[in-house]
Design a protein around this motif. Structure first.
Motif, PDB file in Angstrom:
ATOM      1  N   LYS A  11       0.817  -1.215   0.000  1.00  0.00           N
ATOM      2  CA  LYS A  11       0.000   0.000   0.000  1.00  0.00           C
ATOM      3  C   LYS A  11       0.847   1.259   0.000  1.00  0.00           C
ATOM      4  O   LYS A  11       0.432   2.311  -0.504  1.00  0.00           O
ATOM      5  N   LEU A  12       2.032   1.183   0.587  1.00  0.00           N
ATOM      6  CA  LEU A  12       2.912   2.346   0.709  1.00  0.00           C
ATOM      7  C   LEU A  12       3.815   2.508  -0.504  1.00  0.00           C
ATOM      8  O   LEU A  12       4.509   3.524  -0.627  1.00  0.00           O
ATOM      9  N   SER A  13       3.820   1.520  -1.396  1.00  0.00           N
ATOM     10  CA  SER A  13       4.806   1.448  -2.462  1.00  0.00           C
ATOM     11  C   SER A  13       4.307   2.065  -3.767  1.00  0.00           C
ATOM     12  O   SER A  13       3.105   2.145  -4.020  1.00  0.00           O
ATOM     13  N   SER A  14       5.262   2.464  -4.602  1.00  0.00           N
ATOM     14  CA  SER A  14       4.950   2.992  -5.926  1.00  0.00           C
ATOM     15  C   SER A  14       4.881   1.881  -6.965  1.00  0.00           C
ATOM     16  O   SER A  14       4.240   2.036  -8.008  1.00  0.00           O
ATOM     17  N   ALA A  15       5.575   0.768  -6.696  1.00  0.00           N
ATOM     18  CA  ALA A  15       5.586  -0.374  -7.616  1.00  0.00           C
ATOM     19  C   ALA A  15       6.019  -1.613  -6.856  1.00  0.00           C
ATOM     20  O   ALA A  15       6.700  -1.528  -5.820  1.00  0.00           O
ATOM     21  N   LEU A  16       5.605  -2.763  -7.359  1.00  0.00           N
ATOM     22  CA  LEU A  16       5.983  -4.059  -6.800  1.00  0.00           C
ATOM     23  C   LEU A  16       6.751  -4.838  -7.854  1.00  0.00           C
ATOM     24  O   LEU A  16       6.252  -5.058  -8.957  1.00  0.00           O
ATOM     25  N   TYR A  17       7.975  -5.240  -7.508  1.00  0.00           N
ATOM     26  CA  TYR A  17       8.806  -6.047  -8.416  1.00  0.00           C
ATOM     27  C   TYR A  17       8.915  -7.455  -7.864  1.00  0.00           C
ATOM     28  O   TYR A  17       9.396  -7.670  -6.753  1.00  0.00           O
ATOM     29  N   ILE A  18       8.454  -8.426  -8.636  1.00  0.00           N
ATOM     30  CA  ILE A  18       8.466  -9.836  -8.236  1.00  0.00           C
ATOM     31  C   ILE A  18       9.429 -10.591  -9.138  1.00  0.00           C
ATOM     32  O   ILE A  18       9.280 -10.609 -10.358  1.00  0.00           O
ATOM     33  N   LEU A  50       0.334 -12.898  -1.959  1.00  0.00           N
ATOM     34  CA  LEU A  50      -0.357 -11.925  -1.106  1.00  0.00           C
ATOM     35  C   LEU A  50      -0.034 -10.500  -1.536  1.00  0.00           C
ATOM     36  O   LEU A  50      -0.917  -9.632  -1.579  1.00  0.00           O
ATOM     37  N   ALA A  51       1.224 -10.237  -1.866  1.00  0.00           N
ATOM     38  CA  ALA A  51       1.622  -8.897  -2.294  1.00  0.00           C
ATOM     39  C   ALA A  51       0.925  -8.503  -3.590  1.00  0.00           C
ATOM     40  O   ALA A  51       0.475  -7.355  -3.748  1.00  0.00           O
ATOM     41  N   SER A  52       0.824  -9.437  -4.530  1.00  0.00           N
ATOM     42  CA  SER A  52       0.163  -9.127  -5.797  1.00  0.00           C
ATOM     43  C   SER A  52      -1.331  -8.891  -5.593  1.00  0.00           C
ATOM     44  O   SER A  52      -1.942  -8.076  -6.297  1.00  0.00           O
ATOM     45  N   THR A  53      -1.925  -9.581  -4.630  1.00  0.00           N
ATOM     46  CA  THR A  53      -3.331  -9.335  -4.286  1.00  0.00           C
ATOM     47  C   THR A  53      -3.509  -7.917  -3.769  1.00  0.00           C
ATOM     48  O   THR A  53      -4.433  -7.196  -4.163  1.00  0.00           O
ATOM     49  N   ILE A  57      -5.640  -4.559  -5.321  1.00  0.00           N
ATOM     50  CA  ILE A  57      -6.598  -3.792  -4.522  1.00  0.00           C
ATOM     51  C   ILE A  57      -6.217  -2.317  -4.477  1.00  0.00           C
ATOM     52  O   ILE A  57      -7.078  -1.426  -4.567  1.00  0.00           O
ATOM     53  N   HIS A  58      -4.921  -2.047  -4.346  1.00  0.00           N
ATOM     54  CA  HIS A  58      -4.450  -0.675  -4.144  1.00  0.00           C
ATOM     55  C   HIS A  58      -3.878  -0.038  -5.410  1.00  0.00           C
ATOM     56  O   HIS A  58      -3.280   1.037  -5.342  1.00  0.00           O
ATOM     57  N   ASN A  59      -4.079  -0.708  -6.557  1.00  0.00           N
ATOM     58  CA  ASN A  59      -3.686  -0.163  -7.863  1.00  0.00           C
ATOM     59  C   ASN A  59      -2.206   0.203  -7.912  1.00  0.00           C
ATOM     60  O   ASN A  59      -1.823   1.284  -8.355  1.00  0.00           O
ATOM     61  N   VAL A  60      -1.369  -0.710  -7.467  1.00  0.00           N
ATOM     62  CA  VAL A  60       0.082  -0.551  -7.524  1.00  0.00           C
ATOM     63  C   VAL A  60       0.605  -1.381  -8.695  1.00  0.00           C
ATOM     64  O   VAL A  60       0.278  -2.567  -8.792  1.00  0.00           O
ATOM     65  N   PRO A  61       1.387  -0.798  -9.588  1.00  0.00           N
ATOM     66  CA  PRO A  61       1.886  -1.569 -10.739  1.00  0.00           C
ATOM     67  C   PRO A  61       2.784  -2.726 -10.319  1.00  0.00           C
ATOM     68  O   PRO A  61       3.590  -2.592  -9.394  1.00  0.00           O
ATOM     69  N   VAL A  62       2.637  -3.853 -11.009  1.00  0.00           N
ATOM     70  CA  VAL A  62       3.398  -5.068 -10.714  1.00  0.00           C
ATOM     71  C   VAL A  62       4.278  -5.419 -11.911  1.00  0.00           C
ATOM     72  O   VAL A  62       3.787  -5.536 -13.033  1.00  0.00           O
ATOM     73  N   ILE A  63       5.558  -5.599 -11.636  1.00  0.00           N
ATOM     74  CA  ILE A  63       6.524  -6.021 -12.651  1.00  0.00           C
ATOM     75  C   ILE A  63       6.949  -7.440 -12.310  1.00  0.00           C
ATOM     76  O   ILE A  63       7.463  -7.692 -11.212  1.00  0.00           O
ATOM     77  N   GLY A  70      -4.085 -11.606  -8.374  1.00  0.00           N
ATOM     78  CA  GLY A  70      -3.536 -10.256  -8.391  1.00  0.00           C
ATOM     79  C   GLY A  70      -3.595  -9.661  -9.777  1.00  0.00           C
ATOM     80  O   GLY A  70      -4.610  -9.765 -10.463  1.00  0.00           O
ATOM     81  N   LYS A  71      -2.498  -9.035 -10.176  1.00  0.00           N
ATOM     82  CA  LYS A  71      -2.419  -8.459 -11.513  1.00  0.00           C
ATOM     83  C   LYS A  71      -0.958  -8.371 -11.916  1.00  0.00           C
ATOM     84  O   LYS A  71      -0.061  -8.401 -11.078  1.00  0.00           O
ATOM     85  N   ILE A  72      -0.732  -8.274 -13.215  1.00  0.00           N
ATOM     86  CA  ILE A  72       0.618  -8.091 -13.750  1.00  0.00           C
ATOM     87  C   ILE A  72       0.553  -6.969 -14.778  1.00  0.00           C
ATOM     88  O   ILE A  72      -0.223  -7.031 -15.725  1.00  0.00           O
TER      89      ILE A  72
END
Length: 269
Positions: A60-67, A82-85, A89-95, A118-120
């Motif tokens: 929630k605090l992040s600008s992007a999530l890198y997996i 869990l992070a991608s979920t 929810i919080h509309n954070v881009p996932v790489i 989640g989303k990618i």
């Protein structure tokens, strides 16, 4: 070359440095320190948070999530899902960096699960990984691609349409597509293949760029171009792997829009 496209791409470097995006990384243990340091040099803020009890709230605090699936274990798998979920929810881009997916059924299962719950937004892999995910035959050796690159752009386009995301395939040439528009980058250096983690560092930079810009296609092009131009600069001063790794960090730090514009070798499709 379209000057408008190039202007969009190069300005993202300044956006990263102005916004200092927080990039939440769940990445492999071989290169975690490299990813953190290159994010700092690029102008972003790294967070290497993978504890299951923390990741949902931290996203929630992040600008992007890198997996990054490079050293996948059960604890990381649970944290990634869990992070991608939370990112959805919080509309954070996932790489997503699907390291060695062409050689591991388990990693494909994890990718599918992330897609389900989640989303990618971006899939960034080497040419072998991307061709494999697109359902094409690919030449790989463990985590490395030994694929010639033939059909790479078509694989990017097909996978992008299938997954509704930006797809990047890296190699001697780098191919990027969002399913409608594409780019081929011919910058870079063979020295990237002589150090561990160049692809992982690039994935982290994609996270920073996507965390700073709504235009994910241009952001990924910008991150790849930045890494490649920095590599070209680094190899001029350091022509052996150990010194190249150190100089690469310096050159990422010293990048500016002018260097990107002057050095860019991009074909737009």
């Amino acid at each position: 070359m379209s000057s408008t496209n190039l202007d969009k791409v190069t300005k993202i470097l300044s956006e990263v440095r102005n916004k200092v995006p927080l990039v939440h990384c769940i990445t492999n243990y071989v290169t975690i320190n490299d990813c953190a340091n290159i994010l700092l040099a690029y102008g972003a803020s790294p967070a290497m948070c993978e504890a299951y009890d923390e990741v949902f709230d931290f996203v929630k605090l992040s600008s992007a999530l890198y997996i990054n699936l490079g050293t996948l274990n059960k604890e990381q798998e649970q944290a990634m899902i869990l992070a991608s979920t939370s990112a959805k929810i919080h509309n954070v881009p996932v790489i997503l960096d699907p390291v060695a997916c062409a050689a591991s059924v388990k990693k494909i299962q994890v990718i599918n699960r992330i897609s389900q719950v989640g989303k990618i937004d971006v899939i960034k892999g080497n040419i072998g990984e991307i061709k494999s995910l697109a359902g094409q035959s690919a030449n790989v050796r463990g985590v490395d691609s030994i694929d010639s690159g033939e059909g790479a752009l078509e694989s990017c386009i097909a996978l992008s349409k299938k997954c509704s995301c930006v797809v990047a395939a890296t190699g001697k040439k780098d191919f990027i597509s969002d399913g409608r528009k594409s780019a081929i980058i011919e910058n870079g250096t063979e020295m990237f293949t002589k150090i561990t983690g160049s692809g992982c560092m690039l994935g982290a930079l994609c996270g920073a760029a996507c965390g700073a810009s709504e235009d994910k296609f241009s952001a990924v092009v910008s991150a790849i171009l930045s890494m490649n131009i920095a590599g070209e600069e680094a190899v001029k001063a350091a022509n052996a792997p150990g010194s190249f790794r150190v100089k690469l960090m310096d050159c990422i730090y010293q990048l500016n829009e002018e260097k990107l514009k002057e050095g860019a070798k991009i074909t737009w499709k």
